[in-house]
Enzyme design. Sequence first.
Site, short mmCIF file in Angstrom:
data_model
loop_
_atom_site.label_atom_id
_atom_site.label_comp_id
_atom_site.label_asym_id
_atom_site.label_seq_id
_atom_site.Cartn_x
_atom_site.Cartn_y
_atom_site.Cartn_z
N ASN A 1 -5.27 -5.80 8.31
CA ASN A 1 -4.66 -5.17 7.15
C ASN A 1 -5.20 -3.77 6.98
OD1 ASN A 1 -7.20 -6.65 5.99
ND2 ASN A 1 -6.66 -5.12 4.44
N CYS A 2 -4.45 -2.94 6.27
CA CYS A 2 -4.94 -1.63 5.85
C CYS A 2 -5.00 -1.64 4.33
CB CYS A 2 -4.07 -0.50 6.39
SG CYS A 2 -2.36 -0.53 5.82
N LEU A 3 -4.75 -0.52 3.69
CA LEU A 3 -4.92 -0.44 2.24
C LEU A 3 -3.90 -1.27 1.48
CD1 LEU A 3 -6.71 1.04 0.17
CD2 LEU A 3 -4.95 2.80 0.05
N THR A 4 -2.67 -1.34 1.98
CA THR A 4 -1.62 -2.05 1.24
C THR A 4 -0.79 -2.99 2.12
OG1 THR A 4 -0.09 -0.20 1.61
CG2 THR A 4 -1.34 -0.20 -0.46
N ARG A 5 -1.05 -3.04 3.44
CA ARG A 5 -0.16 -3.77 4.34
C ARG A 5 -0.90 -4.73 5.25
NH1 ARG A 5 3.43 1.31 6.61
NH2 ARG A 5 3.11 2.66 4.81
#
Length: 529
Positions: free
Chosen positions: A469-473
């Site tokens: 994952n990254c910040l929102t996904r």
Amino acid sequence: MSASKQKITLWEFFQSLGKTFMLPVALLSFCGIMMGIGSSLSSHDVITLLPFLGNRVLQLIFMWMSSTGSFAFSYLPVMFAIAIPLGMARENKGVAAFSGFVGFAVMNLAVNFWLHARGILPTTDAAVLKANNIQNIIGIQSIDTGILGAVFAGIIVYWLHERFHTIRLPDALAFFGGTRFVPIITTLVMGLVGLLIPLIWPGFAAAIAGLGWVINGAGDFGPMIFGTGERLLLPFGLQHILVAIIRFTDAGGTLEVCGHSVSGALTIFQAQLSCPTSGGFAESATRFLSQGKMPAFLGGLPGAALAMYHCARPENRHKIKGLLISGVVACVVGGTTEPLEFLFLFVAPFLYVIHALLTGLGFTLMAVLGVTIGNTDGNVIDFVVFGILHGLQTKWYLVPVVSAIWFAAYYLIFRFAIRRFDIKTPGRDREAPRTDKGPSAATVGKSGYDTPAILSALGGRENITSLDNCLTRLRLSVKDMSQVDDAALKANRVIGVVHLNQHSLQVVIGPQVQSVKDEMASMMQSASA
């Protein structure tokens, strides 16, 4: 998940690389807020205005905040060198991170050896040190390659880790095999890379300086190019590459701060934040930072949300109200825009292009007006901490005015476009959207999402070959894309689904993505046990 490794494409590599930047940047943002609060509340002007803040105990607290917050700025390159192999490694992430530190330190020690061998060091002559771009890097006198050098070191260490962490050596050398071999080979390879740095770095430095010349040569349109480019790259997850180049390299400018040459818009800003004699913030740096986002984040996107609410069918408005309000809060308070942007990105890409252009125009207008509010997020926290608390010299009072104009512009543009072209934003369908239907109490996790349903909509555990994952996904690789049910994902409060190729996709969750990813990983691990 690691049993079936797929060769990643160049596109996926850069996406994965950009994602790793978020770990040090998130810490940098938080430390920046600590420095901002500490330095502003201990300043002479603020104490004169609010004398009670001159209390010694309070001043010690503020000085502690400022000193502690300076950590991220002081050790930013080594944090990138550690974060890249940590984030990109598929297995044994701890070994990868450890090797990242080893590689970065050894590279600089090798550069130090070369400088001594050439007779450039030892010296205390400031002119010689400056001519050779020599700085103190984690206690080592070395050529300052900045964030770019750390990124190269991190990528090399990641490659070495992926290549050698499962290596099997002869029995006599078996103790040095497997994961133990990674820092060993890292020491050898980065020792050689360090000898090459003095020979090849001037070319890289010239290329970065050239990019900075192009952006800065555009004058007042330079910030617009940056702001628009960042928004256009965001749907593909590649915006972090552009952002890092401007924030941390010569492309974002170079300035002398407290006797030290500092490069990169964000590093210049934070150096001035911690320098007691800087006397304000450089407009050349802040024009690429928070202030440029504020018209769109504090005014524009909330205006677009109101337009989408008014354009929804009356019987559906109460059902999308929560979705829009949560998106506005995430945008204004947290600086996270995807929950709102993905409501219109896929149904009306031309509206997203207009949004990108208006965001870029906001960057340019803030620069032209001489606003000097830094940091990274463009939210109301940055506005208060780095704008209001630092006095009228930041021209923070112009932000509400411009944001109000952007609010009206977004509202009118979105309302006209949605109605004129019958764009199916939330609530426009005859059937009420399922945004108000939360997950059942039996399946909801701490994340607030029905993670089992999301996993099922992705084709189940067997269909997922990698999960991150990254910040929102969520960032996933799957065996069979046909098993991914976009409609079922969106019915479970997923904001958007981005199909990159036949095996890679991104699932836009929002601020709770880390919790969803952790729950999903735990479920997959339990199922395979």
